[in-house]
Design an enzyme around this catalytic site. Structure first.
Site, PDB file in Angstrom:
ATOM      1  N   ASP A   7       0.865  -1.187   0.000  1.00 35.13           N
ATOM      2  CA  ASP A   7       0.000   0.000   0.000  1.00 35.13           C
ATOM      3  C   ASP A   7       0.900   1.235   0.000  1.00 35.13           C
ATOM      4  OD1 ASP A   7      -2.186   1.706   0.123  1.00 35.13           O
ATOM      5  OD2 ASP A   7      -2.380   1.573   2.283  1.00 35.13           O
ATOM      6  N   SER A   8       0.362   2.350  -0.489  1.00 39.41           N
ATOM      7  CA  SER A   8       1.122   3.600  -0.437  1.00 39.41           C
ATOM      8  C   SER A   8       1.503   3.924   1.008  1.00 39.41           C
ATOM      9  CB  SER A   8       0.287   4.739  -1.021  1.00 39.41           C
ATOM     10  OG  SER A   8      -0.945   4.822  -0.320  1.00 39.41           O
ATOM     11  N   CYS A  70      -4.002  -1.281  -2.277  1.00 35.76           N
ATOM     12  CA  CYS A  70      -4.125   0.166  -2.388  1.00 35.76           C
ATOM     13  C   CYS A  70      -4.979   0.417  -3.621  1.00 35.76           C
ATOM     14  CB  CYS A  70      -2.731   0.781  -2.555  1.00 35.76           C
ATOM     15  SG  CYS A  70      -2.742   2.553  -2.894  1.00 35.76           S
ATOM     16  N   GLU A 155      -5.537  10.149   9.056  1.00 31.20           N
ATOM     17  CA  GLU A 155      -4.147   9.977   9.515  1.00 31.20           C
ATOM     18  C   GLU A 155      -3.851  10.856  10.730  1.00 31.20           C
ATOM     19  OE1 GLU A 155      -1.010   9.564   6.734  1.00 31.20           O
ATOM     20  OE2 GLU A 155      -1.914   7.608   6.348  1.00 31.20           O
ATOM     21  N   CYS A 187     -10.962   3.393  -0.973  1.00 31.22           N
ATOM     22  CA  CYS A 187      -9.659   3.818  -0.439  1.00 31.22           C
ATOM     23  C   CYS A 187      -9.493   3.080   0.886  1.00 31.22           C
ATOM     24  CB  CYS A 187      -9.645   5.328  -0.219  1.00 31.22           C
ATOM     25  SG  CYS A 187      -8.185   5.890   0.687  1.00 31.22           S
ATOM     26  N   HIS A 189      -8.050   3.684   3.583  1.00 32.14           N
ATOM     27  CA  HIS A 189      -8.225   4.444   4.827  1.00 32.14           C
ATOM     28  C   HIS A 189      -9.692   4.509   5.277  1.00 32.14           C
ATOM     29  CE1 HIS A 189      -4.158   5.861   4.107  1.00 32.14           C
ATOM     30  NE2 HIS A 189      -4.180   6.422   5.292  1.00 32.14           N
TER      31      HIS A 189
END
Ligand code: DGL
Length: 281
Positions: A7-8, A70, A155, A187, A189
């Site tokens: 993942d990024s 991702c 984040e 996504c 997240h």
């Protein structure tokens, strides 16, 4: 050989969790490119370049199969990696992504429904979700929208604040107006704010997190491809240097600052040792 998960950043730990839960017998190496994340506002070329470096790195660590956990990397790089990079350089290895299992699930269960997709700018601009869903469900009605402010809010750990709720509600408003039946969390997240999104969308709407679909798809894939499955080391049987005694997934990142370590703690729900690696040399 290991299963690589890329993942990024660290959002993909939500996918790793499901993989470990559903297929605990395998050895996993997770790589987050935290030093260069987020990818979501980068150009297609840059995302491809970074993703190829990451895959190359994971193959060099002894991964036989890499999962692009991702959405942004899957949207911008998966097709080209599968069609050009693998045949030319690693014909015996495999790369899978998060997009296709989700598109297949939608085609199977929601082909005649109104579908909403949220993701990073790059994911939405690539049109990859729309393309993959329409390939399998020609008449699907799809609305999509980039939500670039959500990743930084999550984040920062600010997702439970009033401004974050206002921003999320604003992003979701068009989907509520259009009365979508399904909303895809495109996504990694967003898995961490699924409860809030589900509450905002209301009971009528199915909120789909690709993580579980991705883990189920891996199991089906390995059952259908014994030639790949046989190459994968099982827990405790690893002879490669990275995995002789370590029962937990191995976690690698291009940045291991305290901020990153705290994010691991939050996303994984416990401490996981993290080792710094370099991809761009
Ligand atoms: N992990 C990425 C995804 O699933 C989002 C974060 C980023 O922009 O790098 O799309």
């Amino acid at each position: 050989m290991f299963i690589g998960v890329f993942d990024s950043g660290l959002g993909g730990l939500s996918i790793l969790k499901q993989l470990v839960r559903l297929a605990p017998e395998y050895d996993y190496v997770y790589l987050g490119d935290n030093a260069r994340a987020p990818y979501g506002d980068r150009s297609s070329e840059r995302i491809y370049e970074f993703t190829e470096q990451a895959v190359r790195f994971l193959f060099a660590q002894g991964c036989g199969l890499v999962i692009l956990a991702c959405n942004t990397a899957s949207s911008e790089a998966l097709r080209r990696l599968q069609q050009e990079f693998l045949p030319a350089e690693y014909p015996d290895r495999r790369i899978l992504g998060v997009l296709i299992p989700t598109a297949e699930h939608i085609a199977r269960h929601f082909a005649d429904k109104k579908i909403g997709i949220i993701g990073t700018r790059a994911t939405i601009q690539s049109d990859a979700y729309v393309r993959e869903i329409k390939k399998r469900a020609t008449h699907a009605r799809i609305e999509q929208r980039a939500c670039p402010l959500l990743v930084p809010l999550i984040e920062e750990g600010w997702h439970n604040t009033t401004p974050a709720r206002q921003i999320t509600r604003k992003y979701l408003q068009p989907f509520r107006q259009k009365q979508v039946n399904v909303l895809v969390l495109g996504c990694t997240h967003y898995a961490y704010i699924k409860t809030m999104i589900t509450r905002m969308m209301g009971k009528r709407v199915t909120v789909l997190d690709p993580a579980l679909l991705c883990a189920k798809a891996l199991k089906r894939y390995l059952a259908a491809h014994p030639e790949i499955e046989h190459k994968l080391s099982k827990k405790g049987s690893g002879t490669d240097s990275l995995c002789e005694t370590e029962p937990d997934p191995i976690l690698l990142s291009t940045d291991t600052s305290d901020r990153i370590k705290n994010l691991v703690q939050r996303y994984w729900g416990g401490a996981l040792p993290i080792e710094r690696v370099q991809l761009d040399h």
